[in-house]
Structures are given as structure tokens and as C-alpha cells.
Write a protein that holds these residues in place. Structure first.
Motif, PDB file in Angstrom:
ATOM      1  N   TYR A 160      42.599   0.849  48.770  1.00  7.38           N
ATOM      2  CA  TYR A 160      42.638   1.418  47.422  1.00  7.38           C
ATOM      3  C   TYR A 160      43.344   0.417  46.525  1.00  7.38           C
ATOM      4  O   TYR A 160      44.434  -0.047  46.845  1.00  7.38           O
ATOM      5  CB  TYR A 160      43.396   2.746  47.437  1.00  7.38           C
ATOM      6  CG  TYR A 160      43.533   3.395  46.075  1.00  7.38           C
ATOM      7  CD1 TYR A 160      42.501   4.159  45.544  1.00  7.38           C
ATOM      8  CD2 TYR A 160      44.689   3.228  45.326  1.00  7.38           C
ATOM      9  CE1 TYR A 160      42.628   4.758  44.292  1.00  7.38           C
ATOM     10  CE2 TYR A 160      44.828   3.822  44.083  1.00  7.38           C
ATOM     11  CZ  TYR A 160      43.788   4.588  43.573  1.00  7.38           C
ATOM     12  OH  TYR A 160      43.911   5.165  42.338  1.00  7.38           O
ATOM     13  N   ASN A 161      42.705   0.073  45.423  1.00  5.11           N
ATOM     14  CA  ASN A 161      43.301  -0.856  44.470  1.00  5.11           C
ATOM     15  C   ASN A 161      43.963  -0.065  43.352  1.00  5.11           C
ATOM     16  O   ASN A 161      43.275   0.497  42.506  1.00  5.11           O
ATOM     17  CB  ASN A 161      42.243  -1.802  43.894  1.00  5.11           C
ATOM     18  CG  ASN A 161      41.757  -2.785  44.924  1.00  5.11           C
ATOM     19  OD1 ASN A 161      42.489  -3.183  45.811  1.00  5.11           O
ATOM     20  ND2 ASN A 161      40.495  -3.173  44.824  1.00  5.11           N
ATOM     21  N   PRO A 162      45.277  -0.020  43.350  1.00  9.39           N
ATOM     22  CA  PRO A 162      45.987   0.755  42.327  1.00  9.39           C
ATOM     23  C   PRO A 162      45.895   0.089  40.954  1.00  9.39           C
ATOM     24  O   PRO A 162      45.696  -1.127  40.859  1.00  9.39           O
ATOM     25  CB  PRO A 162      47.425   0.759  42.829  1.00  9.39           C
ATOM     26  CG  PRO A 162      47.537  -0.450  43.686  1.00  9.39           C
ATOM     27  CD  PRO A 162      46.185  -0.669  44.293  1.00  9.39           C
ATOM     28  N   SER A 163      46.067   0.889  39.926  1.00 11.87           N
ATOM     29  CA  SER A 163      46.115   0.358  38.564  1.00 11.87           C
ATOM     30  C   SER A 163      47.361  -0.506  38.407  1.00 11.87           C
ATOM     31  O   SER A 163      48.311  -0.416  39.202  1.00 11.87           O
ATOM     32  CB  SER A 163      46.162   1.505  37.558  1.00 11.87           C
ATOM     33  OG  SER A 163      47.403   2.189  37.665  1.00 11.87           O
TER      34      SER A 163
ATOM     35  N   LEU B 287      46.434   4.603  51.722  1.00  8.04           N
ATOM     36  CA  LEU B 287      45.269   3.773  51.396  1.00  8.04           C
ATOM     37  C   LEU B 287      45.693   2.464  50.736  1.00  8.04           C
ATOM     38  O   LEU B 287      45.112   1.410  51.013  1.00  8.04           O
ATOM     39  CB  LEU B 287      44.308   4.539  50.485  1.00  8.04           C
ATOM     40  CG  LEU B 287      43.572   5.705  51.140  1.00  8.04           C
ATOM     41  CD1 LEU B 287      42.786   6.496  50.094  1.00  8.04           C
ATOM     42  CD2 LEU B 287      42.637   5.213  52.246  1.00  8.04           C
ATOM     43  N   ILE B 288      46.702   2.508  49.866  1.00  9.07           N
ATOM     44  CA  ILE B 288      47.207   1.286  49.238  1.00  9.07           C
ATOM     45  C   ILE B 288      47.759   0.349  50.305  1.00  9.07           C
ATOM     46  O   ILE B 288      47.464  -0.848  50.319  1.00  9.07           O
ATOM     47  CB  ILE B 288      48.288   1.616  48.181  1.00  9.07           C
ATOM     48  CG1 ILE B 288      47.664   2.335  46.984  1.00  9.07           C
ATOM     49  CG2 ILE B 288      49.021   0.337  47.737  1.00  9.07           C
ATOM     50  CD1 ILE B 288      48.682   2.930  46.019  1.00  9.07           C
ATOM     51  N   GLU B 289      48.569   0.888  51.221  1.00  8.26           N
ATOM     52  CA  GLU B 289      49.163   0.065  52.272  1.00  8.26           C
ATOM     53  C   GLU B 289      48.106  -0.568  53.166  1.00  8.26           C
ATOM     54  O   GLU B 289      48.286  -1.686  53.648  1.00  8.26           O
ATOM     55  CB  GLU B 289      50.125   0.897  53.112  1.00  8.26           C
ATOM     56  CG  GLU B 289      51.387   1.277  52.371  1.00  8.26           C
ATOM     57  CD  GLU B 289      52.371   2.080  53.190  1.00  8.26           C
ATOM     58  OE1 GLU B 289      53.486   2.297  52.684  1.00  8.26           O
ATOM     59  OE2 GLU B 289      52.048   2.502  54.322  1.00  8.26           O
ATOM     60  N   LYS B 290      46.997   0.120  53.382  1.00 11.43           N
ATOM     61  CA  LYS B 290      45.914  -0.401  54.217  1.00 11.43           C
ATOM     62  C   LYS B 290      44.989  -1.345  53.456  1.00 11.43           C
ATOM     63  O   LYS B 290      44.087  -1.938  54.039  1.00 11.43           O
ATOM     64  CB  LYS B 290      45.083   0.754  54.774  1.00 11.43           C
ATOM     65  CG  LYS B 290      45.814   1.607  55.776  1.00 11.43           C
ATOM     66  CD  LYS B 290      44.951   2.775  56.199  1.00 11.43           C
ATOM     67  CE  LYS B 290      45.703   3.708  57.118  1.00 11.43           C
ATOM     68  NZ  LYS B 290      44.895   4.910  57.451  1.00 11.43           N
ATOM     69  N   GLY B 291      45.175  -1.454  52.138  1.00 11.02           N
ATOM     70  CA  GLY B 291      44.315  -2.301  51.331  1.00 11.02           C
ATOM     71  C   GLY B 291      42.970  -1.692  51.020  1.00 11.02           C
ATOM     72  O   GLY B 291      42.028  -2.381  50.635  1.00 11.02           O
TER      73      GLY B 291
ATOM     74  N   LYS C 171      45.530  -7.763  48.876  1.00 17.73           N
ATOM     75  CA  LYS C 171      46.549  -7.752  49.930  1.00 17.73           C
ATOM     76  C   LYS C 171      47.860  -7.256  49.331  1.00 17.73           C
ATOM     77  O   LYS C 171      48.092  -7.390  48.135  1.00 17.73           O
ATOM     78  CB  LYS C 171      46.754  -9.161  50.466  1.00 17.73           C
ATOM     79  CG  LYS C 171      45.474  -9.874  50.810  1.00 17.73           C
ATOM     80  CD  LYS C 171      45.223  -9.875  52.257  1.00 17.73           C
ATOM     81  CE  LYS C 171      43.977 -10.737  52.475  1.00 17.73           C
ATOM     82  NZ  LYS C 171      43.316 -10.579  53.657  1.00 17.73           N
ATOM     83  N   ASN C 172      48.683  -6.661  50.174  1.00 14.60           N
ATOM     84  CA  ASN C 172      49.958  -6.193  49.647  1.00 14.60           C
ATOM     85  C   ASN C 172      51.016  -6.074  50.736  1.00 14.60           C
ATOM     86  O   ASN C 172      50.704  -6.042  51.922  1.00 14.60           O
ATOM     87  CB  ASN C 172      49.782  -4.861  48.916  1.00 14.60           C
ATOM     88  CG  ASN C 172      49.476  -3.709  49.839  1.00 14.60           C
ATOM     89  OD1 ASN C 172      50.350  -3.252  50.565  1.00 14.60           O
ATOM     90  ND2 ASN C 172      48.246  -3.218  49.827  1.00 14.60           N
TER      91      ASN C 172
ATOM     92  N   LEU D 171      54.763  -8.093  45.937  1.00 14.73           N
ATOM     93  CA  LEU D 171      54.032  -6.989  46.572  1.00 14.73           C
ATOM     94  C   LEU D 171      52.517  -7.133  46.607  1.00 14.73           C
ATOM     95  O   LEU D 171      51.891  -6.739  47.572  1.00 14.73           O
ATOM     96  CB  LEU D 171      54.361  -5.661  45.882  1.00 14.73           C
ATOM     97  CG  LEU D 171      55.739  -5.073  46.112  1.00 14.73           C
ATOM     98  CD1 LEU D 171      55.790  -3.659  45.557  1.00 14.73           C
ATOM     99  CD2 LEU D 171      56.131  -5.072  47.572  1.00 14.73           C
ATOM    100  N   PHE D 172      51.937  -7.664  45.546  1.00  9.68           N
ATOM    101  CA  PHE D 172      50.475  -7.650  45.427  1.00  9.68           C
ATOM    102  C   PHE D 172      49.915  -9.035  45.126  1.00  9.68           C
ATOM    103  O   PHE D 172      50.473  -9.774  44.333  1.00  9.68           O
ATOM    104  CB  PHE D 172      50.046  -6.710  44.283  1.00  9.68           C
ATOM    105  CG  PHE D 172      50.465  -5.293  44.484  1.00  9.68           C
ATOM    106  CD1 PHE D 172      49.719  -4.427  45.263  1.00  9.68           C
ATOM    107  CD2 PHE D 172      51.618  -4.808  43.884  1.00  9.68           C
ATOM    108  CE1 PHE D 172      50.100  -3.109  45.445  1.00  9.68           C
ATOM    109  CE2 PHE D 172      52.007  -3.489  44.057  1.00  9.68           C
ATOM    110  CZ  PHE D 172      51.250  -2.642  44.844  1.00  9.68           C
ATOM    111  N   TRP D 173      48.792  -9.352  45.746  1.00 10.12           N
ATOM    112  CA  TRP D 173      48.078 -10.577  45.422  1.00 10.12           C
ATOM    113  C   TRP D 173      46.619 -10.437  45.860  1.00 10.12           C
ATOM    114  O   TRP D 173      46.278  -9.595  46.679  1.00 10.12           O
ATOM    115  CB  TRP D 173      48.728 -11.795  46.068  1.00 10.12           C
ATOM    116  CG  TRP D 173      48.576 -11.849  47.555  1.00 10.12           C
ATOM    117  CD1 TRP D 173      47.609 -12.495  48.273  1.00 10.12           C
ATOM    118  CD2 TRP D 173      49.414 -11.210  48.534  1.00 10.12           C
ATOM    119  NE1 TRP D 173      47.799 -12.292  49.620  1.00 10.12           N
ATOM    120  CE2 TRP D 173      48.900 -11.512  49.803  1.00 10.12           C
ATOM    121  CE3 TRP D 173      50.552 -10.408  48.439  1.00 10.12           C
ATOM    122  CZ2 TRP D 173      49.476 -11.034  50.978  1.00 10.12           C
ATOM    123  CZ3 TRP D 173      51.123  -9.937  49.615  1.00 10.12           C
ATOM    124  CH2 TRP D 173      50.593 -10.261  50.857  1.00 10.12           C
TER     125      TRP D 173
END
Length: 70
Positions: A38-41, A32-36, A2-3, A59-61
Motif C-alpha cells: 500500500y502506497n500511503p499519501s 499493508l504499508i509495512e509489507k510494501g 520500499k520502507n 522511512l520511505f524511498w
């Protein structure tokens, strides 16, 4: 994962394209990151945090049910 990337981005009046350019990725990847989806490094997460002036925790959890045992 989630982010709150979209919320943080909008709060500082950045478009997806502008954020992408600042961290060196494509606009599609930001989406894609905002939609969850894609998991960024960790390195990319930290770069995004730096641009939007938020901490990693803000931002991230990952929810407990989404975690996998190592």
C-alpha cells in the motif's frame, strides 16, 4: 515503494494497532504499508514519520527501476 516503517515502529516499542491509532488509520493499513503493498499519501507518510521520530528519507524511498516517467 520500499520502507522501514516496521523497523522504526519496533524500535520505539509500538504495535501496529498503536501506530494506526496515532495516525488515524486501521491496523490492516499499517500492515499493508509495512509489507510494501500500500502506497500511503504524502500526508500519511509525514504523520508516520512524526510518530516514529524519523525523516521521510529514513522511512520511505522508491528504487530507480520502480519509478515511472511523467
Amino acid at each position: 515503494m520500499k520502507n522501514n516503517v516496521k523497523i522504526a515502529r519496533v524500535q520505539i516499542d509500538l504495535t501496529q494497532q498503536q501506530l494506526a491509532e496515532k495516525v488515524g488509520i486501521t491496523r490492516q493499513t499499517v500492515s499493508l504499508i509495512e509489507k510494501g503493498k500500500y502506497n500511503p499519501s504524502l500526508k500519511l507518510c509525514l504523520a508516520i514519520c512524526d510518530v516514529v521520530h524519523k525523516t521521510l528519507d529514513e522511512l520511505f524511498w522508491v528504487d530507480k527501476e520502480d519509478r515511472t516517467e511523467c
